[in-house]
Design a protein around this motif. Structure first.
Motif, PDB file in Angstrom:
ATOM      1  N   THR A 157     -15.085   1.261  33.597  1.00  0.00           N
ATOM      2  CA  THR A 157     -15.025  -0.141  34.264  1.00  0.00           C
ATOM      3  C   THR A 157     -13.305  -0.214  34.802  1.00  0.00           C
ATOM      4  O   THR A 157     -12.460  -0.049  33.988  1.00  0.00           O
ATOM      5  N   MET A 158     -13.551  -0.743  35.843  1.00  0.00           N
ATOM      6  CA  MET A 158     -12.309  -1.171  36.670  1.00  0.00           C
ATOM      7  C   MET A 158     -12.093  -2.538  36.779  1.00  0.00           C
ATOM      8  O   MET A 158     -12.954  -3.344  36.924  1.00  0.00           O
ATOM      9  N   SER A 159     -10.681  -2.947  36.830  1.00  0.00           N
ATOM     10  CA  SER A 159     -10.302  -4.515  36.890  1.00  0.00           C
ATOM     11  C   SER A 159     -10.964  -4.927  38.440  1.00  0.00           C
ATOM     12  O   SER A 159     -10.942  -4.133  39.226  1.00  0.00           O
ATOM     13  N   PHE A 160     -11.032  -6.334  38.304  1.00  0.00           N
ATOM     14  CA  PHE A 160     -11.266  -6.871  39.544  1.00  0.00           C
ATOM     15  C   PHE A 160     -10.092  -6.691  40.599  1.00  0.00           C
ATOM     16  O   PHE A 160     -10.175  -6.179  41.723  1.00  0.00           O
ATOM     17  N   ASN A 305     -13.598 -14.185  44.425  1.00  0.00           N
ATOM     18  CA  ASN A 305     -13.596 -14.945  43.287  1.00  0.00           C
ATOM     19  C   ASN A 305     -13.523 -14.339  42.215  1.00  0.00           C
ATOM     20  O   ASN A 305     -14.540 -13.829  41.536  1.00  0.00           O
ATOM     21  N   LYS A 306     -12.338 -14.027  41.509  1.00  0.00           N
ATOM     22  CA  LYS A 306     -12.353 -13.096  40.478  1.00  0.00           C
ATOM     23  C   LYS A 306     -13.113 -13.622  39.255  1.00  0.00           C
ATOM     24  O   LYS A 306     -13.890 -13.038  38.424  1.00  0.00           O
ATOM     25  N   THR A 307     -12.993 -14.957  38.841  1.00  0.00           N
ATOM     26  CA  THR A 307     -13.500 -15.714  37.628  1.00  0.00           C
ATOM     27  C   THR A 307     -15.170 -15.605  37.662  1.00  0.00           C
ATOM     28  O   THR A 307     -15.819 -15.180  36.626  1.00  0.00           O
ATOM     29  N   GLU A 308     -15.647 -15.813  38.962  1.00  0.00           N
ATOM     30  CA  GLU A 308     -17.104 -15.857  39.183  1.00  0.00           C
ATOM     31  C   GLU A 308     -17.688 -14.256  39.212  1.00  0.00           C
ATOM     32  O   GLU A 308     -18.557 -14.064  38.750  1.00  0.00           O
ATOM     33  N   GLY A 314     -20.390  -9.539  31.716  1.00  0.00           N
ATOM     34  CA  GLY A 314     -20.137  -9.917  30.444  1.00  0.00           C
ATOM     35  C   GLY A 314     -20.319  -8.915  29.473  1.00  0.00           C
ATOM     36  O   GLY A 314     -19.712  -8.807  28.308  1.00  0.00           O
ATOM     37  N   HIS A 315     -21.253  -7.973  29.934  1.00  0.00           N
ATOM     38  CA  HIS A 315     -21.549  -6.661  28.938  1.00  0.00           C
ATOM     39  C   HIS A 315     -20.324  -5.871  28.696  1.00  0.00           C
ATOM     40  O   HIS A 315     -20.562  -5.001  27.915  1.00  0.00           O
ATOM     41  N   LYS A 316     -19.534  -6.055  29.833  1.00  0.00           N
ATOM     42  CA  LYS A 316     -18.330  -5.143  29.641  1.00  0.00           C
ATOM     43  C   LYS A 316     -17.076  -6.100  28.904  1.00  0.00           C
ATOM     44  O   LYS A 316     -16.185  -5.378  28.139  1.00  0.00           O
ATOM     45  N   LEU A 317     -16.869  -7.324  29.385  1.00  0.00           N
ATOM     46  CA  LEU A 317     -15.579  -7.891  29.138  1.00  0.00           C
ATOM     47  C   LEU A 317     -15.972  -8.814  27.929  1.00  0.00           C
ATOM     48  O   LEU A 317     -14.730  -9.093  27.336  1.00  0.00           O
ATOM     49  N   ASN A 318     -17.005  -9.173  27.551  1.00  0.00           N
ATOM     50  CA  ASN A 318     -17.309  -9.839  26.282  1.00  0.00           C
ATOM     51  C   ASN A 318     -17.206  -8.892  25.130  1.00  0.00           C
ATOM     52  O   ASN A 318     -18.529  -8.837  24.598  1.00  0.00           O
ATOM     53  N   ARG A 319     -16.418  -8.799  24.651  1.00  0.00           N
ATOM     54  CA  ARG A 319     -16.321  -7.719  23.543  1.00  0.00           C
ATOM     55  C   ARG A 319     -16.942  -8.090  22.284  1.00  0.00           C
ATOM     56  O   ARG A 319     -17.321  -7.190  21.410  1.00  0.00           O
ATOM     57  N   SER A 320     -17.141  -9.451  22.097  1.00  0.00           N
ATOM     58  CA  SER A 320     -17.503  -9.827  20.724  1.00  0.00           C
ATOM     59  C   SER A 320     -19.143 -10.061  20.890  1.00  0.00           C
ATOM     60  O   SER A 320     -19.684  -9.538  19.705  1.00  0.00           O
ATOM     61  N   HIS A 321     -19.599 -10.254  22.063  1.00  0.00           N
ATOM     62  CA  HIS A 321     -21.039 -10.266  22.129  1.00  0.00           C
ATOM     63  C   HIS A 321     -21.665  -9.769  23.520  1.00  0.00           C
ATOM     64  O   HIS A 321     -22.033 -10.359  24.375  1.00  0.00           O
TER      65      HIS A 321
END
Length: 439
Positions: A157-160, A305-308, A314-321
């Motif tokens: 995974t690479m950042s935006f 649009n980085k946020t959007e 989310g499956h990569k960046l939401n580490r808690s769920h």
């Protein structure tokens, strides 16, 4: 008083009958397991003559044991006959069929290569199926997802910001990697329209406009998840993920691979794809846009649009769920096969053999498959085009499916008569129907 006594006696009898019922079935199961350990194992026969392996061996499947062979002379001894869908031949089925023979079908492909596969006239003759449909006996819906870990791993995974600074890729940074160019879904026709509105790097033989790095050109089709290929794809923001055909639950690496590398898939295929996303918003769906121009405008805006953009990851960046889809989680936990298992016992063929071994040992009442076991529309569905016209290839595929329906009806007739027949006899039935448009 007399009624009460009768009630007590009757209740006691029912309880005793129930206990005897459970004890009986426990004894039967123990007896069968002991029999399977002490006597010759039941036999499974692969009927498909074009499978690239030859063997005759005992397959141990937990407490079950079966002899698996592709020696056709063992037909009389077989309890189940196994067929591999891609290599089915209309004139090559084991008739007459014995009452002891269960037929089992393994077919993970779309109807693109077996046009009669979706039809009930054909499927009803099988007792056990393994297809991409969730309704088959051994569903292969998530077979192209190596593992749950691959969905959430950050290895590729690479950042935006990194993707945006990749100056070698034009905005909006879209990759198309396909070499199957005449598809039922009209994939190439849709891509021609989309490529008029945005830049797309097309590395496969379909609409080719760029060459892969030399290290990937040789065998990328045979190594769909090679680390080199995944690293190369991960630098893009979007990846075209259009299946070669539209069927419920027919989901290939086209969908899973971009999710694995943290790239947003632009998806068209399974109408039930939302059932399999790791989160509610994990892919851009072609069917949500009236045409390719509208999709192109959306991709241009989203790519800035980085946020959007990251809200799709989310499956990569939401580490808690990371995986919020309970259905997908349940499937990943209970699913008996995925391509990520590196051992021979984890191969699709052996998992299928063991599933049939268990079924053939305790098959109980005769089961029959039906159209839901393949669950594919009988008229090809294609991606929406700006021209409002059908793709040029659709007439060919509509005709192919019509012939497939004709083939299924003829197969039903031959199977029902339960007499041997040849490919020439099958053709003698089919050709006049095609010539006279009686399919």
């Amino acid at each position: 008083m007399r009624l009460a006594r009768r009630w007590i006696i009757g209740s006691t009898c029912l309880i005793l009958v129930g206990l005897l019922h459970f004890v009986y079935w426990d004894l039967v199961e123990v007896f069968d397991i002991e029999q399977s350990e002490s006597s010759a194992p039941i036999e499974l026969l692969w009927w498909t003559r074009h499978m690239p392996w030859v063997y005759d061996e005992v397959r141990r499947c937990g407490v079950f044991e079966c002899r698996v062979t592709n020696k056709r002379k063992r037909l009389a001894s077989a309890r189940a006959v196994l067929f591999y869908g891609t290599f089915l031949e209309t004139g090559d089925f084991p008739l007459p069929r014995s009452l002891q023979h269960s037929w089992a079908l393994l077919h993970e492909e779309s109807p693109k290569n077996v046009a009669y596969a979706p039809f009930d006239d054909f499927l009803q003759h099988f007792n056990f199926t393994s297809t991409f449909s969730r309704y088959s006996d051994l569903p292969l819906t998530t077979q192209w997802l190596p593992s749950a870990h691959d969905l959430i791993s950050m290895d590729y995974t690479m950042s935006f910001d990194f993707k945006s600074s990749n100056l070698n890729v034009a905005s909006p940074s879209v990759v198309f990697l396909n070499s199957d160019c005449d598809t039922m879904s009209g994939r190439e026709h849709y891509m021609k329209e989309l490529m008029r509105h945005i830049n797309v790097d097309s590395f496969g033989s379909c609409l080719h406009n760029k060459d892969l790095p030399a290290s990937l050109q040789k065998d990328y089709m045979d190594n769909l998840y090679s680390p080199k290929l995944l690293r190369f794809l991960s630098r893009y923001k979007f990846m075209i993920a259009i299946e070669n055909a539209v069927c419920e639950d027919y989901i290939t690496e086209k969908f899973w691979r971009p999710l694995v590398v943290g790239v947003i898939p632009i998806y068209f295929g399974s109408p039930s794809i939302r059932d399999w996303q790791p989160q509610k918003k994990s892919a851009i769906l072609v069917k949500d846009f009236p045409n390719a121009a509208a999709l192109g405008r959306y991709l241009m805006d989203l790519s800035e649009n980085k946020t959007e953009y990251d809200s799709f990851r989310g499956h990569k960046l939401n580490r808690s769920h990371p995986i919020q889809n309970e259905k997908l989680l349940h499937n990943l936990i209970t699913y008996p096969y995925h391509m990520g298992v590196p051992t021979p016992e984890g191969s699709l063929i052996q998992v299928f053999e063991c599933a049939v071994c268990k079924y053939a040992t305790y098959r109980g009442p005769i089961r029959r498959a039906n159209a839901r076991h393949y669950n594919c529309p009988l008229v090809p569905i294609y991606a929406p085009l700006e021209s409002k016209k059908e793709p040029n290839s659709l007439a060919h595929w509509r005709s192919a499916m019509k012939v497939g329906q004709c083939q299924a009806r003829i197969l039903k007739t031959f199977f029902s008569s339960n007499k041997p027949y040849s490919e020439a006899q099958f053709a003698a039935e089919l050709n006049p129907r095609i010539a006279e448009d009686r399919c």
